[in-house]
Design a protein around this motif. Sequence first.
Motif, PDB file in Angstrom:
ATOM      1  N   GLU A 217      30.081 -94.403  11.660  1.00 14.55           N
ATOM      2  CA  GLU A 217      29.815 -95.723  12.196  1.00 14.55           C
ATOM      3  C   GLU A 217      31.134 -96.316  12.675  1.00 14.55           C
ATOM      4  N   ILE A 218      31.203 -96.667  13.946  1.00  9.72           N
ATOM      5  CA  ILE A 218      32.378 -97.349  14.478  1.00  9.72           C
ATOM      6  C   ILE A 218      32.126 -98.831  14.243  1.00  9.72           C
ATOM      7  N   LEU A 219      32.716 -99.343  13.180  1.00  8.83           N
ATOM      8  CA  LEU A 219      32.462-100.716  12.764  1.00  8.83           C
ATOM      9  C   LEU A 219      33.123-101.723  13.696  1.00  8.83           C
ATOM     10  N   ASP A 220      34.315-101.401  14.143  1.00  5.71           N
ATOM     11  CA  ASP A 220      35.046-102.290  15.053  1.00  5.71           C
ATOM     12  C   ASP A 220      36.031-101.432  15.846  1.00  5.71           C
TER      13      ASP A 220
ATOM     14  N   LYS B 264      33.816 -95.829   9.705  1.00 10.53           N
ATOM     15  CA  LYS B 264      33.311 -95.259   8.451  1.00 10.53           C
ATOM     16  C   LYS B 264      32.723 -93.891   8.765  1.00 10.53           C
ATOM     17  N   VAL B 265      33.247 -92.873   8.124  1.00  6.38           N
ATOM     18  CA  VAL B 265      32.754 -91.506   8.307  1.00  6.38           C
ATOM     19  C   VAL B 265      31.899 -91.165   7.095  1.00  6.38           C
ATOM     20  N   ASN B 266      30.610 -90.937   7.332  1.00 11.20           N
ATOM     21  CA  ASN B 266      29.660 -90.732   6.244  1.00 11.20           C
ATOM     22  C   ASN B 266      29.510 -89.281   5.807  1.00 11.20           C
TER      23      ASN B 266
ATOM     24  N   THR C 278      36.572 -94.505   4.980  1.00  7.63           N
ATOM     25  CA  THR C 278      36.778 -95.474   6.052  1.00  7.63           C
ATOM     26  C   THR C 278      38.225 -95.381   6.490  1.00  7.63           C
ATOM     27  N   ILE C 279      38.440 -95.267   7.782  1.00  9.28           N
ATOM     28  CA  ILE C 279      39.787 -95.234   8.331  1.00  9.28           C
ATOM     29  C   ILE C 279      39.969 -96.455   9.236  1.00  9.28           C
ATOM     30  N   GLU C 280      41.054 -97.151   9.027  1.00  9.22           N
ATOM     31  CA  GLU C 280      41.437 -98.280   9.874  1.00  9.22           C
ATOM     32  C   GLU C 280      42.796 -97.951  10.449  1.00  9.22           C
TER      33      GLU C 280
ATOM     34  N   VAL D 247      26.741 -90.867  16.127  1.00  2.03           N
ATOM     35  CA  VAL D 247      27.687 -91.949  15.879  1.00  2.03           C
ATOM     36  C   VAL D 247      27.028 -93.265  16.266  1.00  2.03           C
ATOM     37  N   LYS D 248      27.206 -94.277  15.432  1.00  2.19           N
ATOM     38  CA  LYS D 248      26.669 -95.604  15.699  1.00  2.19           C
ATOM     39  C   LYS D 248      27.837 -96.542  15.999  1.00  2.19           C
ATOM     40  N   LEU D 249      27.742 -97.262  17.102  1.00  4.20           N
ATOM     41  CA  LEU D 249      28.744 -98.268  17.440  1.00  4.20           C
ATOM     42  C   LEU D 249      28.219 -99.628  17.012  1.00  4.20           C
ATOM     43  N   VAL D 250      28.972-100.316  16.161  1.00  7.99           N
ATOM     44  CA  VAL D 250      28.594-101.654  15.727  1.00  7.99           C
ATOM     45  C   VAL D 250      29.200-102.691  16.666  1.00  7.99           C
TER      46      VAL D 250
END
Length: 181
Positions: free
Chosen positions: A18-21, A43-45, A113-115, A140-143
């Motif tokens: 999930e690409i949170l930001d 976030k890599v699940n 999670t990688i930032e 992949v989900k883009l938020v």
Amino acid sequence: TILLLLPVSLFAQEVGAEILDFKETFDLKSVANGTYTVSAKIKVNKESGNSEGRIVIVTDSDRSLSSFSATITSPSGTRKLKKSDLESRALARELADDVYLYYYQPNVPFPYTIEYEYSIYYKRGVSTFPKFIPVRNEDVKLVKGEYVIDVQAGFGIQYSSPLEAKIDKSGTRDVYTWKVE
């Protein structure tokens, strides 16, 4: 009839990542130089999304990596990264090429999670802006994604996008912003 009684969540599958930001900003100071900044929280699940946790940065004699920082949080803890943690190599050693690759692939348990944030300084001219492609893989989900180009007022840029740009021309800079959620 029995299927109708099953909770919908049984059919939902977890995406690989999930690409949170994800935000890219290009601050054009002049036709000769500018700064391109990328910041992301991902976030890599599971294994199928592991490529989204990879950091790949390409530079050359016209572009240099001016800053880098990252944090990885996983079930095994939190780790801070700096520029010296990136692997660096020339892309074509046998050619008279000056293209360098900076690379990092997390090797931690899922989910993690990688930032990260890095800036590339353009020092010998800017002919085109980097393409904005926040999702490059399946599963992949883009938020939230955002692309910003900041130029001198009245400079004007040409662009092609299926998304509508919000343009702020209220000050000494013109700021073009594209958002996707």
